[in-house]
Design an enzyme around this catalytic site. Structure first.
Site, PDB file in Angstrom:
ATOM      1  N   CYS A  16     -16.877   9.419   2.815  1.00 25.87           N
ATOM      2  CA  CYS A  16     -16.668   9.001   1.431  1.00 25.87           C
ATOM      3  C   CYS A  16     -17.016   7.522   1.278  1.00 25.87           C
ATOM      4  O   CYS A  16     -16.451   6.672   1.966  1.00 25.87           O
ATOM      5  CB  CYS A  16     -15.213   9.247   1.038  1.00 25.87           C
ATOM      6  SG  CYS A  16     -14.823   8.609  -0.595  1.00 25.87           S
ATOM      7  N   CYS A  54     -13.790   5.302   0.289  1.00 30.59           N
ATOM      8  CA  CYS A  54     -12.662   5.058   1.183  1.00 30.59           C
ATOM      9  C   CYS A  54     -12.861   3.699   1.865  1.00 30.59           C
ATOM     10  O   CYS A  54     -13.991   3.213   1.980  1.00 30.59           O
ATOM     11  CB  CYS A  54     -12.556   6.163   2.227  1.00 30.59           C
ATOM     12  SG  CYS A  54     -11.702   7.644   1.609  1.00 30.59           S
ATOM     13  N   HIS A  63      -7.769   8.626  -0.812  1.00 33.58           N
ATOM     14  CA  HIS A  63      -8.807   9.591  -1.189  1.00 33.58           C
ATOM     15  C   HIS A  63      -8.249  10.815  -1.921  1.00 33.58           C
ATOM     16  O   HIS A  63      -8.899  11.382  -2.797  1.00 33.58           O
ATOM     17  CB  HIS A  63      -9.553  10.045   0.077  1.00 33.58           C
ATOM     18  CG  HIS A  63     -10.714  10.945  -0.191  1.00 33.58           C
ATOM     19  ND1 HIS A  63     -11.984  10.468  -0.456  1.00 33.58           N
ATOM     20  CD2 HIS A  63     -10.806  12.299  -0.262  1.00 33.58           C
ATOM     21  CE1 HIS A  63     -12.807  11.481  -0.660  1.00 33.58           C
ATOM     22  NE2 HIS A  63     -12.126  12.610  -0.542  1.00 33.58           N
ATOM     23  N   ASN A  85     -14.847  10.984 -15.232  1.00 30.43           N
ATOM     24  CA  ASN A  85     -15.143  12.406 -15.105  1.00 30.43           C
ATOM     25  C   ASN A  85     -14.425  12.876 -13.864  1.00 30.43           C
ATOM     26  O   ASN A  85     -14.642  12.344 -12.782  1.00 30.43           O
ATOM     27  CB  ASN A  85     -16.647  12.645 -14.926  1.00 30.43           C
ATOM     28  CG  ASN A  85     -17.434  12.241 -16.155  1.00 30.43           C
ATOM     29  OD1 ASN A  85     -17.067  12.582 -17.274  1.00 30.43           O
ATOM     30  ND2 ASN A  85     -18.515  11.501 -15.944  1.00 30.43           N
ATOM     31  N   HIS A 120     -13.108  11.170  -4.538  1.00 30.83           N
ATOM     32  CA  HIS A 120     -12.215  10.003  -4.501  1.00 30.83           C
ATOM     33  C   HIS A 120     -11.887   9.542  -5.931  1.00 30.83           C
ATOM     34  O   HIS A 120     -12.799   9.379  -6.746  1.00 30.83           O
ATOM     35  CB  HIS A 120     -12.905   8.876  -3.719  1.00 30.83           C
ATOM     36  CG  HIS A 120     -11.974   7.799  -3.288  1.00 30.83           C
ATOM     37  ND1 HIS A 120     -11.703   7.542  -1.959  1.00 30.83           N
ATOM     38  CD2 HIS A 120     -11.244   6.914  -4.000  1.00 30.83           C
ATOM     39  CE1 HIS A 120     -10.844   6.526  -1.892  1.00 30.83           C
ATOM     40  NE2 HIS A 120     -10.555   6.141  -3.118  1.00 30.83           N
ATOM     41  N   HIS A 137     -11.683   7.861  -9.148  1.00 31.30           N
ATOM     42  CA  HIS A 137     -12.418   6.713  -9.676  1.00 31.30           C
ATOM     43  C   HIS A 137     -12.852   6.971 -11.111  1.00 31.30           C
ATOM     44  O   HIS A 137     -12.883   8.110 -11.562  1.00 31.30           O
ATOM     45  CB  HIS A 137     -13.655   6.420  -8.818  1.00 31.30           C
ATOM     46  CG  HIS A 137     -14.757   7.438  -8.963  1.00 31.30           C
ATOM     47  ND1 HIS A 137     -14.687   8.689  -8.395  1.00 31.30           N
ATOM     48  CD2 HIS A 137     -15.937   7.394  -9.625  1.00 31.30           C
ATOM     49  CE1 HIS A 137     -15.795   9.362  -8.689  1.00 31.30           C
ATOM     50  NE2 HIS A 137     -16.563   8.616  -9.437  1.00 31.30           N
ATOM     51  N   GLN A 165     -15.505   4.993 -14.413  1.00 30.06           N
ATOM     52  CA  GLN A 165     -16.701   4.190 -14.599  1.00 30.06           C
ATOM     53  C   GLN A 165     -16.604   3.367 -15.875  1.00 30.06           C
ATOM     54  O   GLN A 165     -15.772   3.625 -16.733  1.00 30.06           O
ATOM     55  CB  GLN A 165     -17.937   5.090 -14.703  1.00 30.06           C
ATOM     56  CG  GLN A 165     -18.188   5.948 -13.475  1.00 30.06           C
ATOM     57  CD  GLN A 165     -19.482   6.730 -13.613  1.00 30.06           C
ATOM     58  OE1 GLN A 165     -20.552   6.139 -13.735  1.00 30.06           O
ATOM     59  NE2 GLN A 165     -19.397   8.052 -13.613  1.00 30.06           N
TER      60      GLN A 165
HETATM   61 ZN    ZN Z   1     -12.510   8.499  -0.332  1.00 28.07          ZN
END
Ligand code: ZN
Length: 284
Positions: A34, A37, A73, A113, A124, A126, A128
């Site tokens: 990932c 991470c 994660h 999204n 993971h 997150h 934007q």
């Molecule tokens: Zn991750």
């Protein structure tokens, strides 16, 4: 033909289309672990929350950023808890302010999204940020329409906290949809007080936990923040709000936007908004 980015406007409809040929080279899934991470490609050092420029920007000139919500994660937005969500909100506010100060930025769009169903390529947690050099069409229409929360529509209110409310819209285009807003007008993230941010964190954690309880599994969703454009003047009535929508009409079943809907821009929603609100209320 190699074009990195070109904005085209459909001559008949006025629809704005960003032609971004280079994005096709974007990897669907990273092959080596990932990247978000700690120690990964994008996050070499330990962090709580972290932002960096998107390596595969949809629009050029440093206008696309990635925001990591946590180094964990397997977390979700609601598992961050109020304290963790607050850190994300503070970072969103900081980036809105920094990007909004740019002369060539008129609108800062913060969004997420979640889930492969809505195109998230990395699991993971997150979100934007896109910083536009104009106010996008839908935001313009919503602002011109004078959007604000309808505190009287009690049968569509899903979650009611002291200063914040989450309600299912009157005419949602998605099967699952809520709008989170302050009961008293706030224009944007940077102008939120400490208490405002704390209230928003608690509301988001609550709403997103209920979304995942609906079908007792992680639900795909899209979330975006509607806030005042970062232009110098105008839009003084802007009322900050967050839309959260899911394409699921039942557990694991995607509602597709199909020909009649694309053709007519009129939507068929299989879920009754008042029923969705009642269900979300029960899940508190
Ligand atoms: Zn991750």
């Amino acid at each position: 033909m190699q074009r990195s980015h070109e904005t085209r406007v459909d001559p008949a409809l006025g629809t704005v289309v960003h032609v971004v040929g280079t994005r096709q080279k974007r990897p669907n899934l990273p092959s080596t672990g990932c990247p978000f991470c700690v120690g990964g490609l994008e996050a070499p050092d330990p962090y709580d929350v972290y932002w960096f420029p998107n390596r595969w920007p949809a629009i050029p000139d440093d206008r696309c950023e990635v925001v990591l919500y946590t180094s964990d994660h397997d977390a979700t937005f609601f598992s961050l808890g109020v304290a963790g969500a607050r850190k994300v909100i503070d970072l969103w506010a900081d980036r809105t302010e920094a990007l909004g100060k740019r002369e060539d930025v008129d609108y800062v769009l913060v969004f997420e999204n979640r889930g492969p169903e809505v195109g998230a390529t990395i699991a993971h947690p997150h979100g934007q940020i896109y910083a536009y050099d104009h106010v996008p069409t839908r935001q313009k229409r919503r602002l011109a329409g004078g959007w604000k929360p309808d505190l009287e529509a009690v049968d569509r209110i899903a979650v009611d906290h002291d200063a914040w409310i989450a309600a299912v819209p009157f005419a949602p285009t998605f099967p699952l949809a809520v709008e989170v807003a302050p009961k008293q007008r706030i224009a944007d993230l940077p102008s939120m007080s400490d208490a405002d941010r704390q209230g928003l964190a608690a509301m988001l954690v609550d709403v997103l936990a209920r979304f995942d309880r609906l079908y007792e599994q992680p639900i795909p969703y899209m979330m975006w923040l509607n806030q005042r454009p970062t232009v110098r003047e105008g839009y003084d009535d802007a009322w900050f709000n967050i839309e959260i929508v899911s394409p699921w009409r039942s557990a694991g079943v995607q509602r597709f936007i199909a020909a009649a809907e694309v053709a007519s821009e009129e939507y068929f929603n299989p879920l009754v908004p008042e029923d969705v609100a009642a269900r979300l209320r029960e899940l508190g």
